[in-house]
Design a protein around this motif. Structure first.
Motif, short mmCIF file in Angstrom:
data_model
loop_
_atom_site.label_atom_id
_atom_site.label_comp_id
_atom_site.label_asym_id
_atom_site.label_seq_id
_atom_site.Cartn_x
_atom_site.Cartn_y
_atom_site.Cartn_z
N SER A 217 23.85 58.34 23.19
CA SER A 217 24.97 57.77 23.46
C SER A 217 24.66 56.73 25.09
N PRO A 218 25.93 56.12 26.13
CA PRO A 218 24.97 55.61 27.25
C PRO A 218 24.82 56.65 28.02
N TYR A 219 25.50 57.99 28.39
CA TYR A 219 25.35 58.58 29.53
C TYR A 219 23.86 59.59 29.26
N THR A 220 23.85 59.83 28.29
CA THR A 220 22.90 60.76 27.88
C THR A 220 21.70 59.65 27.62
N GLU A 221 21.86 58.62 27.79
CA GLU A 221 19.89 57.51 27.84
C GLU A 221 19.61 57.89 28.86
N TYR A 222 20.50 57.45 30.10
CA TYR A 222 20.32 57.32 31.33
C TYR A 222 19.87 58.25 31.87
N PHE A 223 20.87 59.56 31.84
CA PHE A 223 20.91 61.07 32.83
C PHE A 223 19.05 61.55 32.20
N VAL A 224 18.92 60.58 30.32
CA VAL A 224 17.77 61.42 30.57
C VAL A 224 16.93 60.85 30.96
N LYS A 225 16.41 59.42 31.12
CA LYS A 225 15.57 58.74 32.04
C LYS A 225 15.81 59.00 33.60
N TYR A 226 16.35 59.10 34.10
CA TYR A 226 16.16 59.02 35.66
C TYR A 226 16.09 60.99 35.77
N ALA A 227 17.03 61.66 34.91
CA ALA A 227 16.31 63.68 35.41
C ALA A 227 14.26 63.23 35.36
N SER A 228 14.29 62.50 34.09
CA SER A 228 13.00 62.57 33.78
C SER A 228 11.76 61.86 34.66
N ASP A 240 22.10 56.41 39.93
CA ASP A 240 21.41 55.54 39.34
C ASP A 240 22.04 55.57 37.39
N VAL A 241 22.15 56.57 37.21
CA VAL A 241 23.16 56.27 35.78
C VAL A 241 24.39 55.87 36.07
N ARG A 242 25.24 55.80 36.78
CA ARG A 242 26.40 55.15 37.09
C ARG A 242 25.99 53.96 37.09
N ARG A 243 25.74 53.47 37.73
CA ARG A 243 24.84 51.81 37.54
C ARG A 243 24.41 51.25 36.54
N ASP A 244 23.82 52.07 35.26
CA ASP A 244 22.83 51.35 34.17
C ASP A 244 24.40 51.57 33.28
N ILE A 246 27.34 51.46 33.83
CA ILE A 246 27.80 50.90 33.85
C ILE A 246 28.11 49.11 33.37
N ALA A 247 26.82 48.55 33.91
CA ALA A 247 25.87 47.88 32.95
C ALA A 247 25.40 47.62 31.29
N ALA A 248 25.69 49.05 31.18
CA ALA A 248 25.23 48.90 29.77
C ALA A 248 26.69 48.86 28.61
N THR A 249 27.98 48.69 29.16
CA THR A 249 29.20 49.08 29.05
C THR A 249 30.64 48.03 29.25
N LYS A 250 29.39 47.35 30.30
CA LYS A 250 30.25 46.29 30.40
C LYS A 250 31.68 46.59 31.27
N GLY A 251 31.42 47.57 32.40
CA GLY A 251 32.60 47.83 33.37
C GLY A 251 33.13 49.02 32.13
N ARG A 252 33.37 48.99 30.73
CA ARG A 252 33.98 50.35 30.21
C ARG A 252 34.07 51.24 30.28
N GLN A 253 33.16 52.27 30.80
CA GLN A 253 33.00 53.18 31.54
C GLN A 253 32.63 53.89 32.70
N VAL A 254 33.07 54.33 33.59
CA VAL A 254 32.26 54.49 34.81
C VAL A 254 32.16 56.22 34.84
N PRO A 255 30.21 56.67 34.96
CA PRO A 255 30.57 58.10 35.35
C PRO A 255 31.31 58.22 36.54
N TRP A 256 31.32 59.82 36.72
CA TRP A 256 31.88 59.89 38.48
C TRP A 256 31.28 61.27 38.20
#
Length: 859
Positions: A217-228, A240-244, A246-256
């Motif tokens: 999933s978009p969220y997990t992909e970037y969580f694993v990347k940056y938590a590592s 960093d997860v939120r920024r990526d 938002i970019a990957a989903t073209k603004g349709r998903q905004v982590p919080w």
């Protein structure tokens, strides 16, 4: 079950005559003062939903997250595609592991829903088809978070859930309210944590996340990347997860996220800087190209790729690597340092040249090394001496490493267990080993740091190597593999995990400070448990659960006074379940007159700490106003929390309340949902209660005598005390079966022997109806019925005692002889003086029943 008027009983009302011994049903377990750096994680991923939308990425997500967290030093409890029972088991295992942890983390990927402002994790077997399904099919997130708040300093929750809300009906029960679900309800509800908490959502509250088109999933992909990434603080990770995302989903998903952390938290901190030998000396022959200098390799704890850089080139000769001359500033992989050669073709004997170099890790940490090169006329003798020293060191290292592989016994729940590796000889202290394989469960540490694949350990550190087994890994075999390089033997340490004998003998079910599923009270053998727990208390004085389990063993030995003192010590040491056990002693009058108020006050402390037994006991007291001012809504919520953790007594109490409309509108269908939940957990009380539903037709369920008989038989086979009586009545009255007096007697006598008042009473009535030939049997069973009678489970008017008084004295005299013969002269002498033969018969029946060691925990 029903009493003679056909009213259902909850199992909480089933605790029968045994008074002192009843408390044995409320037992023991575990806790120890953990290392302040201990990190635990619960990682759950549900993809393969049976009735809801499948989420392909969820299990892949959490496998990646689990790997990342293990590298960060977390002891990970992972659950993949868990149904409700599996979810319950994983949560309990995690909560046991989380006791006194520094950091407790939850990562969930799968369906999540909100109802009434509360969030729920949805297991794979959920249907969400009826109003009762949220409270019986899902797991409230608040339950987990509240336990973490009680037992860890930092709480981190990551929810990559709420792909959608798969509601199949318009309203659900949540506690005392039937909560509507509107079409506008989306995503998860906002959670406000306490100080020390961080709650992160893959998308904003009330919004829907995406499963993603990739492997994660978009969220997990970037969580694993940056938590590592080491040295990245968790709030920076999430930015960093939120920024990526938002970019990957073209603004349709905004982590919080919502953070109330008061300290910085890093998944991976920078390792210690590389260690380099500060000065090495070598001799080379003048006028020649030297052999490889064989410099000692730098040591790096994390096994990172290191870069060597020439900081000072020699003034007289040249240094070369693979035929290439290296000048100041030249960089190369540090593993090639041993391959450097010195070109002394134009250097005179007697020259001392100096080489300087630095070694840097990926985190911009470095260390400096120097090499003094002495150029001699004839270096053969020196080289031979160096070669001999190298060979000697290699031989010593081989001998040392060859003796290190071993099996180590590792007890669970007592902290880190040392591997017992010896100190390396002086000639081998510069030897470096690399971690090639780790146990799949538990945490391996050395010198205070957690190890991962590729990490390096100095031979001088091996005596500090330790392993902390994971809770739930008993009877496992876990291997740690270390490699020292070419021509040197590998090292394998196999940890054989096991329970401490005290845990094996006296642990209790559903104890969140425990380490295992536990034993029922009647399953405790005091002869084994007492010495085992005394030994454990002496060996591990800081482990509070051993103190409590010793008290449980003492109680099983019927040494109540000693057990009470031990329970009080356990409470002082922080053992939560001990509060509930002590409270139950006051509740049943084992310490004198029954004291409901004192019992409730004691057990309230255990409920505040989230113990399932205490939640149930205090919730029941609040609901019914027993020893405390009634609070129906709070009492109901506490019992629901106990049920969420798998406490079947709570499920049956709730079923009893809803079926009979106790202080609430009757809702038989809701009651039956809880009974069925208990049956799924193989609970014998739920089987008996569900059998009664089928026997009499309740809650819209039609009468089904075959189903009733089947569940009565299963409950009876499991030891349930009242199911045999219910079966006996069916055979006595020819209900669903052919009338069969022999079968009726068999089942009624079984119920009587288990302490059921009505089983003994009905057996006595059968005998009395047969006339004078069975009046002695009637007297025996009327006496036993009166002996085991207890308010709430028997007959408040004690009809058994009245029937016994009406029997002829001749029959009672013969019954007295039969009952007396069951006891020794000393046992008969110990009985108090009776005012009448009727009282004497009841005393004898009770003493004989107790002597036969009935299962007190079943009442």
């Amino acid at each position: 079950m029903f009493n003679k008027h056909g009213k259902f009983f909850s199992p909480s009302h089933l605790f029968a005559a045994a008074l002192v011994y009843i408390v044995l049903a409320q037992a023991a377990s575990a806790a120890f003062d953990a290392d302040p750096e201990r990190r635990v994680a619960l990682v759950l991923g549900n993809s393969a939903y049976q009735r809801l939308e499948v989420l392909p990425n969820a299990t892949k997500d959490v496998e990646e997250v689990a790997t990342t967290l293990r590298k960060a030093g977390f002891d990970v409890t992972i659950g993949l595609n868990v149904d409700r029972l599996g979810l319950e088991d994983k949560v309990r295992t995690f909560l046991r592991a989380a006791h006194n942890a520094e950091v407790g983390l939850v990562y969930y990927s799968g369906h999540g829903i909100q109802v009434g402002g509360q969030n729920y994790l949805v297991p794979t077997d959920a249907t969400l088809e009826t109003a009762y399904d949220v409270e019986t099919q899902t797991m409230p997130l608040d339950l987990i978070l509240n336990h973490l708040k009680q037992n860890s300093r930092i709480q981190l929750v990551f929810l990559d859930a709420c792909r959608n809300n798969p509601f199949n009906t318009g309203q659900y029960w949540v506690g005392e309210k039937l909560q509507p679900v509107s079409g506008a309800t989306r995503g998860l509800a906002r959670i406000d944590g306490n100080l020390g908490s961080l709650i992160a959502f893959s998308t904003a509250p009330g919004e829907v996340a995406l499963d993603g088109a990739g492997t994660l999933s978009p969220y997990t992909e970037y969580f694993v990347k940056y938590a590592s990434q080491p040295t990245k603080e968790v709030r920076e990770v999430l930015t960093d997860v939120r920024r990526d995302v938002i970019a990957a989903t073209k603004g349709r998903q905004v982590p919080w996220e919502n953070s109330s952390l008061v300290d910085s938290f890093y998944f991976l901190k920078s390792p210690a800087p590389p260690k380099v030998e500060p000065m090495q000396q070598v001799s080379v022959a003048a006028g020649a190209l030297s052999p490889q200098l064989a410099l000692l390799a730098p040591r790096d704890q994390a096994g990172s790729d290191l870069t060597a850089t020439i900081s000072q080139a020699p003034l007289s000769g040249q240094i070369m690597l693979d035929g290439q001359v290296l000048t100041k500033g030249a960089s190369f992989n540090a593993t090639l340092l041993s391959g450097l050669v010195y070109d002394a073709k134009k250097v005179k004997a007697g020259t001392v040249d100096v080489i300087g170099y630095s070694v840097a890790d990926p985190y911009r940490q470095s260390a400096q090394g120097m090499v003094a090169v002495t150029v001699v006329e004839d270096a053969s003798a020196k080289l031979a001496q160096q070669q001999k020293a190298t060979e000697d060191k290699s031989a010593i290292a081989k001998t040392h490493l060859a003796g290190l592989s071993r099996e180590v016994a590792a007890e669970i729940g007592v902290g880190s267990v040392t591997a017992g590796l010896p100190q390396a000889p002086a000639a081998a202290t510069d030897l470096v080993l690399k971690v090639a394989g780790l146990p799949e469960k538990g945490v391996v540490t050395v010198s205070g740091r957690t190890l991962d694949i590729g990490h390096q350990i100095g031979a001088d550190e091996l005596p500090q190597l330790g392993y902390e087994p994971a809770i739930g890994s008993e009877n496992g075999s876990f291997k740690l593999a270390l490699t020292a390089g070419t021509d040197l033997p590998d090292v394998a340490v196999t940890f054989k995990t096991a329970l401490d004998p005290c845990d094996a003998a006296a642990a209790a079910p559903l104890d969140l400070q425990g380490v295992t599923a536990g034993r029922l009270p009647n399953e405790i053998d005091p002869a084994t448990a007492i010495p085992a727990c005394e030994k454990a208390v002496a060996a591990y004085p800081a482990v509070a659960r051993f103190v409590y389990q010793l008290g449980r063993a003492q109680l099983a030995n019927r040494d109540t006074k000693t057990a009470v003192k031990t329970f009080e010590k356990a409470i002082s040491a922080g053992h939560v379940r001990a509060t509930e056990t002590l409270a139950s002693l006051y509740s049943v009058g084992a310490l004198g007159k029954r004291d409901a108020a004192r019992s409730t006050k004691i057990v309230s402390a255990g409920a505040e700490k989230g113990d399932p037994f205490a939640l149930y006991a205090y919730g029941k007291a609040l609901y019914h106003g027993q020893g405390v001012e009634a609070d129906i809504n709070r009492g109901l919520r506490l019992m629901l929390q106990a049920a969420d953790l798998g406490h079947t007594f709570a499920m049956n109490e709730l079923g009893y309340i809803f079926l009979n409309g106790i202080k609430i509108d009757a809702d038989p269908a809701r009651a039956i949902a809880f009974y069925r939940a208990g049956v799924k957990r193989n609970d014998i009380y739920s089987m008996n209660n569900l059998a009664l539903v089928y026997r009499f037709g309740k809650g819209g369920v039609p009468t089904d005598l075959d189903q009733a008989r089947t569940y009565f038989e299963k409950a009876a086979a499991g030891g349930q005390p009242y199911a045999p009586t219910n079966l006996g009545r069916m055979y006595r009255d020819g209900i669903g079966v052919a009338a069969d007096r022999v079968q009726a007697i068999k089942w009624l006598e079984m119920g009587a022997e288990r302490g059921d008042y009505w089983g003994a009473f009905d057996r006595a009535q059968l005998a009395k109806a047969s006339g004078s030939t069975e009046l002695v049997t009637a007297a025996r069973y009327f006496a036993l019925a009166s002996a085991v009678n207890m308010p709430g489970t028997g007959d408040k008017d004690d009809q058994a005692a009245k029937n016994l008084a009406a029997l002829p004295n001749a029959a009672k005299k013969d019954a007295e002889k039969l009952l007396s013969d069951q006891l020794t002269p000393q046992e008969r002498k110990a009985l108090p003086k009776a005012a009448s033969i009727n009282e004497r018969l009841v005393q004898l029946a009770k003493a004989g029943w107790v002597k036969r060691n009935p299962r007190y925990d079943l009442f």
